[in-house]
Design an enzyme around this catalytic site. Sequence first.
Site, PDB file in Angstrom:
ATOM      1  N   HIS A   1       0.979  -1.234  -0.032  1.00 55.50           N
ATOM      2  CA  HIS A   1       0.045   0.015   0.152  1.00 55.50           C
ATOM      3  C   HIS A   1       0.972   1.189  -0.021  1.00 55.50           C
ATOM      4  O   HIS A   1       0.358   2.288   0.358  1.00 55.50           O
ATOM      5  CB  HIS A   1      -1.096  -0.108   1.202  1.00 55.50           C
ATOM      6  CG  HIS A   1      -1.973  -1.014   1.247  1.00 55.50           C
ATOM      7  ND1 HIS A   1      -2.916  -1.169   2.036  1.00 55.50           N
ATOM      8  CD2 HIS A   1      -2.303  -1.570   0.195  1.00 55.50           C
ATOM      9  CE1 HIS A   1      -3.749  -2.260   1.985  1.00 55.50           C
ATOM     10  NE2 HIS A   1      -3.667  -2.588   0.316  1.00 55.50           N
TER      11      HIS A   1
ATOM     12  N   LEU B   1      -5.882  -9.667  17.304  1.00 60.91           N
ATOM     13  CA  LEU B   1      -6.476  -9.406  18.769  1.00 60.91           C
ATOM     14  C   LEU B   1      -7.705 -10.001  18.729  1.00 60.91           C
ATOM     15  O   LEU B   1      -8.118 -10.675  19.859  1.00 60.91           O
ATOM     16  CB  LEU B   1      -6.716  -7.897  18.652  1.00 60.91           C
ATOM     17  CG  LEU B   1      -6.808  -7.087  20.159  1.00 60.91           C
ATOM     18  CD1 LEU B   1      -5.554  -7.521  21.059  1.00 60.91           C
ATOM     19  CD2 LEU B   1      -6.926  -5.812  20.090  1.00 60.91           C
ATOM     20  N   GLU B   2      -8.335 -10.217  17.658  1.00 56.49           N
ATOM     21  CA  GLU B   2      -9.736 -10.977  17.512  1.00 56.49           C
ATOM     22  C   GLU B   2     -10.004 -11.578  16.050  1.00 56.49           C
ATOM     23  O   GLU B   2      -9.062 -11.383  15.257  1.00 56.49           O
ATOM     24  CB  GLU B   2     -10.778  -9.698  17.604  1.00 56.49           C
ATOM     25  CG  GLU B   2     -10.853  -8.754  16.660  1.00 56.49           C
ATOM     26  CD  GLU B   2     -11.021  -7.384  16.798  1.00 56.49           C
ATOM     27  OE1 GLU B   2     -11.824  -7.056  17.624  1.00 56.49           O
ATOM     28  OE2 GLU B   2     -10.902  -6.564  15.951  1.00 56.49           O
TER      29      GLU B   2
END
Length: 264
Positions: free
Chosen positions: A109, A234-235
């Site tokens: 990016h 994290l999740e």
Amino acid sequence: MPDTRSIVILTGAGISAESGLQTFRAADGLWEGHRVEDVATPEAFVRDPALVHQFYDARRARLREVEPNSAHLALARLDAEWPGELLIVTQNVDDLHERAGARRLLHMHGELASGWCLACDGRFRWDGPMSSKSDCPERSRGTQEGVSTLRRRSGEPSLDTNGLNLCPACNASGMVRPDIVWFGEMPYEMDRIEAALMGCDLFVSIGTSGAVYPAAGFVQTAKYRGARTLEINLEPSQGSIFFDERRYGLASELVQKWVEELLL
Ligand code: OAD
């Protein structure tokens, strides 16, 4: 890890969160107080270049205040010590992977510390502001004392007396934009990434929500070609079902642990 030779690692904003850089998808849907279409699209740059420069100038300046964390350092160690093939593909525009020492790295990016001249198509390192709107005493002092002219002669990025950026390659005024892939633009080095995904036997995704394509689809490409897949986040990410193994918690702890296991 048995039978692992070639590794592709995808990283996202979550790996830099513990260094103090904000992730993208905040609960209010805003990106550091801005709607994404106001600062991260080519249309936004045409409509209001000063706002876009101001936004990225602030983020570029912030890089000087943060340091790589133990997750960046662990990946740099893996890069240095892994005897097989390895490619770290980062979606991040910060420079924390390279400052940690990673070499087998690409920025799909783009990079905050890079400028792209729309007049001559040149790209070059750009550490300071790209606009007159940033509050930068060094720049205004330089402009008053003619330092920007000296800098320009030595080929370094600078601003002219009107506060417009000057291309160090072709001298065009106000034509340099952040070398960042905005929404609607093609990410960099997709051929190289595709080839690495096709040939890897382990794909690891670290600190990314899996919300933005094409990066969000890398796990499926690698899996389809027979690679094992691991998510560290994290999740659960949006594509978590595609991962063979999932480890949830802080990147600073989990990445270091995973690298130690791999290098045993
Ligand atoms: P996001 O902000 O979408 O996701 C960051 C992820 O990191 C989330 O799933 C968090 O749960 C997780 N996370 C946060 N802190 C963490 C920690 N300490 N340890 C581990 N995980 C943590 O960021 P990206 O997925 O990188 O594109 O966003 C992808 C792209 O969207 C960006 O490259 C950017 C943006 O629009 C462009 O600029 C083109």
